[in-house]
Design a protein around this motif. Structure first.
Motif, mmCIF file in Angstrom:
data_model
loop_
_atom_site.group_PDB
_atom_site.id
_atom_site.type_symbol
_atom_site.label_atom_id
_atom_site.label_comp_id
_atom_site.label_asym_id
_atom_site.label_seq_id
_atom_site.Cartn_x
_atom_site.Cartn_y
_atom_site.Cartn_z
ATOM 1 N N TYR A 1 50.009 13.078 33.964
ATOM 2 C CA TYR A 1 48.833 13.653 33.306
ATOM 3 C C TYR A 1 48.495 13.013 31.965
ATOM 4 C CZ TYR A 1 50.073 17.251 36.695
ATOM 5 O OH TYR A 1 50.399 17.912 37.845
ATOM 6 N N GLY A 2 49.320 12.085 31.532
ATOM 7 C CA GLY A 2 49.092 11.490 30.212
ATOM 8 C C GLY A 2 49.829 12.253 29.122
ATOM 9 N N TRP A 3 49.742 11.735 27.909
ATOM 10 C CA TRP A 3 50.449 12.338 26.783
ATOM 11 C C TRP A 3 49.963 13.764 26.549
ATOM 12 C CZ3 TRP A 3 54.707 11.728 24.346
ATOM 13 C CH2 TRP A 3 54.923 12.332 23.093
ATOM 14 N N PRO A 4 50.898 14.742 26.455
ATOM 15 C CA PRO A 4 50.488 16.152 26.364
ATOM 16 C C PRO A 4 49.833 16.530 25.054
ATOM 17 C CG PRO A 4 52.870 15.934 26.095
ATOM 18 C CD PRO A 4 52.355 14.587 26.496
ATOM 19 N N GLY A 5 49.879 15.671 24.049
ATOM 20 C CA GLY A 5 49.237 15.995 22.789
ATOM 21 C C GLY A 5 50.191 16.629 21.795
ATOM 22 N N MET B 1 59.209 15.308 30.111
ATOM 23 C CA MET B 1 58.227 14.551 29.324
ATOM 24 C C MET B 1 57.825 13.262 30.040
ATOM 25 S SD MET B 1 57.369 16.257 26.708
ATOM 26 C CE MET B 1 56.488 14.964 25.835
ATOM 27 N N ILE B 2 58.797 12.584 30.643
ATOM 28 C CA ILE B 2 58.485 11.340 31.348
ATOM 29 C C ILE B 2 57.596 11.617 32.558
ATOM 30 C CG2 ILE B 2 59.474 9.469 32.720
ATOM 31 C CD1 ILE B 2 61.914 9.571 30.839
ATOM 32 N N SER B 3 57.946 12.652 33.323
ATOM 33 C CA SER B 3 57.157 12.998 34.518
ATOM 34 C C SER B 3 55.758 13.467 34.148
ATOM 35 C CB SER B 3 57.882 14.084 35.321
ATOM 36 O OG SER B 3 59.157 13.653 35.732
#
Length: 395
Positions: free
Chosen positions: A325-329, A318-320
């Protein structure tokens, strides 16, 4: 040489009246009370109960432990404090509160060595069906502990351990430990009170079982030296649990056997305590090997390691991903999994109060606490792999 006549309360002759092995000028006035109803043993007679408190420089804590025993619904017939290499007033405080004091001689094996000396002194005066309660000096038993434990014994149960809760204090770290202990108590209740560990905070044994443990050690059935408690283990209570179960007895921790024990006030003290617990548990499994008794403990350790790795992998991903790419949603699937996790976390600490439920729902404080526990686990595993010596650090 200590005078065994001082232990008249556990001498072979049975006296139905409560006796004072070490009279105290105020004891009879304050505690000359009724003897609570004790559960009859297999032969229909009432077993005698001795209590043993190992103590090393516990002058500030031992009085509360002793008073907790005198306040039991079923009071012990004898309370012994094993003063081990003390340089403070532990012995004097213990005697002043009505306990018989046993001073260890040349003990170099910490708590296990002190227990072995004191048990060897007491046990010849107990019949097989009599009982010995071993309790830490920094612990206070609830008033129903002995009564509940006595009612739990039967032919299959060889020992009854406490369900520990944390005392007040320690700030946020202490609060997280209390939440952890409440969660452990909840899990014990869900399993019908089957003890995972016969905790050193308070465990009651049949005298016969302790004799069988020593015989099993001396004949090589189990390891740990020639005494009652293992001298080779960092966690003598965990090892004793496996010893009792290996001999075919059940170990129980009913909800009524609650105890209140200290929490570690600093990360350093907590680190050393948990490292000793975890490393000791791993070493005990290594020494016992795979058996019908240890199989579930091996599985627990595997699941603990797998869960820790999965948690670390998830955090790393999640950090990588977020950094690149930004927050995955929003993901309905993973959100539902997370909600199940939160519900379990909150329900399991509801008896600790609304603040504990709120902290569990926030997740972040306990996630950080879990990361600390994972670090302890992997450090212990690495130390076991390297066969590095884990030294005892006082907490």
């Amino acid at each position: 040489m200590l005078d065994l006549a001082a232990s008249a309360a556990v001498a072979p002759a049975r006296d139905p009246r409560p006796q004072e092995p070490h009279p105290h000028p105020h004891r009879r006035g304050r505690h000359a009370a009724r003897r609570a109803h004790a559960a009859p043993d297999e032969q229909g007679s009432t077993p005698r109960l001795a209590a043993l408190i190992p103590a090393h420089n516990e002058q500030d804590r031992v009085a509360a432990a002793i008073e907790g025993l005198w306040a039991q619904n079923r009071r012990p017939d004898l309370i012994v404090v094993a003063a081990d290499n003390c340089t403070d007033a532990t012995a004097a405080v213990a005697a002043a509160h009505g306990a018989q004091v046993f001073v260890t001689q040349g003990n170099a094996h910490k708590k296990a060595g002190a227990l072995n000396q004191a048990i060897a002194w007491i046990l010849p005066h107990l019949d097989d069906l009599d009982l010995l309660l071993v309790q830490d000096a920094d612990t206070v038993l609830n008033p129903w502990f002995t009564e509940t434990a006595l009612a739990t014994f039967n032919r299959r149960v060889g020992a009854v351990g406490g369900v520990f809760y944390g005392e007040e204090g320690g700030g946020v770290l202490g609060f997280l430990q209390r939440m952890e202990f409440h969660r452990y108590a909840w899990e014990l209740e869900r399993t019908g009170g089957k003890a995972q560990v016969l905790t050193g905070t308070g465990t009651m044994f049949r005298a016969r079982v302790l004799r069988e443990v020593r015989t099993a050690r001396r004949t090589g059935v189990i390891g740990g030296g020639n005494g009652y408690y293992s001298l080779a283990s960092l966690t003598e209570d965990d090892e004793m649990t496996k010893a009792v179960k290996t001999l075919g007895y059940r170990a129980m921790s009913p909800a009524g056997c609650a105890v209140t024990t200290e929490v570690m006030p600093t990360l350093g003290k907590l680190w050393h305590q948990r490292l000793r617990w975890q490393r000791g548990a791993l070493e005990n499994l290594r020494d016992y090997g795979w058996t019908r008794v240890t199989a579930r403990y091996f599985l627990q350790q595997f699941l603990m390691g797998f869960g820790a790795l999965a948690f670390l992998a998830y955090l790393s991903f999640m950090i990588s991903f977020t950094a690149l790419y930004g927050w995955p949603g929003f993901s309905p699937f993973w959100t539902s999994i997370g909600l199940i996790f939160v519900v379990e976390k909150t329900v399991s600490v509801r008896r600790a109060g609304p603040t504990a439920v709120l902290v569990a729902a926030l997740m972040i404080p306990e996630m950080l606490y879990d990361l600390f526990q994972h670090a302890v686990y992997f450090t212990s595993l690495w130390g076991l792999f390297r066969r590095s010596e884990e030294k005892w650090v006082a907490t």
